[in-house]
Design a protein around this motif. Sequence first.
Motif, PDB file in Angstrom:
ATOM      1  N   LEU A 115       0.797  -1.226   0.000  1.00 35.85           N
ATOM      2  CA  LEU A 115       0.000   0.000   0.000  1.00 35.85           C
ATOM      3  C   LEU A 115       0.827   1.273   0.000  1.00 35.85           C
ATOM      4  CD1 LEU A 115      -2.784  -1.039   2.509  1.00 35.85           C
ATOM      5  CD2 LEU A 115      -2.968  -0.830   0.030  1.00 35.85           C
ATOM      6  N   PHE A 116       2.134   1.157   0.174  1.00 32.87           N
ATOM      7  CA  PHE A 116       2.994   2.340   0.265  1.00 32.87           C
ATOM      8  C   PHE A 116       2.862   3.268  -0.945  1.00 32.87           C
ATOM      9  CE2 PHE A 116       7.102   4.534  -0.084  1.00 32.87           C
ATOM     10  CZ  PHE A 116       7.092   5.192   1.135  1.00 32.87           C
ATOM     11  N   PRO A 117       2.886   2.749  -2.187  1.00 33.06           N
ATOM     12  CA  PRO A 117       2.735   3.670  -3.328  1.00 33.06           C
ATOM     13  C   PRO A 117       1.400   4.408  -3.318  1.00 33.06           C
ATOM     14  CG  PRO A 117       3.577   1.565  -4.063  1.00 33.06           C
ATOM     15  CD  PRO A 117       3.195   1.402  -2.634  1.00 33.06           C
ATOM     16  N   ASP A 118       0.320   3.748  -2.924  1.00 31.53           N
ATOM     17  CA  ASP A 118      -0.973   4.425  -2.881  1.00 31.53           C
ATOM     18  C   ASP A 118      -1.003   5.516  -1.826  1.00 31.53           C
ATOM     19  OD1 ASP A 118      -2.005   2.901  -4.902  1.00 31.53           O
ATOM     20  OD2 ASP A 118      -2.875   1.401  -3.545  1.00 31.53           O
ATOM     21  N   ILE A 119      -0.341   5.268  -0.703  1.00 30.96           N
ATOM     22  CA  ILE A 119      -0.345   6.257   0.373  1.00 30.96           C
ATOM     23  C   ILE A 119       0.527   7.457   0.012  1.00 30.96           C
ATOM     24  CG2 ILE A 119       0.357   6.665   2.774  1.00 30.96           C
ATOM     25  CD1 ILE A 119      -0.335   3.668   3.254  1.00 30.96           C
ATOM     26  N   VAL A 120       1.670   7.216  -0.595  1.00 27.72           N
ATOM     27  CA  VAL A 120       2.625   8.286  -0.882  1.00 27.72           C
ATOM     28  C   VAL A 120       2.199   9.091  -2.109  1.00 27.72           C
ATOM     29  CG1 VAL A 120       5.002   8.762  -1.567  1.00 27.72           C
ATOM     30  CG2 VAL A 120       4.524   7.111   0.229  1.00 27.72           C
TER      31      VAL A 120
END
Length: 92
Positions: free
Chosen positions: A84-89
């Motif tokens: 989920l890191f790319p979606d959050i950033v």
Amino acid sequence: MTPERVHPNYVTIWVWLLVLMVAGVLATRLPLGKSAINNLIFAIAAVKAVLVALNYMHLRSESWLIYALAIVPVLLVVALTLVLFPDIVFHH
């Protein structure tokens, strides 16, 4: 006969937890960036969690199956965070 379990020195562990708590609070005063301070605080929290789990929850004297049951959720959280890191950033 069952082997004797060695109990940790609870006062020493408690003192370490207090020292780590103070270190986490004082970490906010360091002249570092927010992300470095957050990483430091999370690392201190992880050390405190390991101290509590091994000593107060008596996981030190348990079999490997208990460790597997404790590690699998942690691995799932890490995997989901990485996914989920790319979606959050990069949300717009």
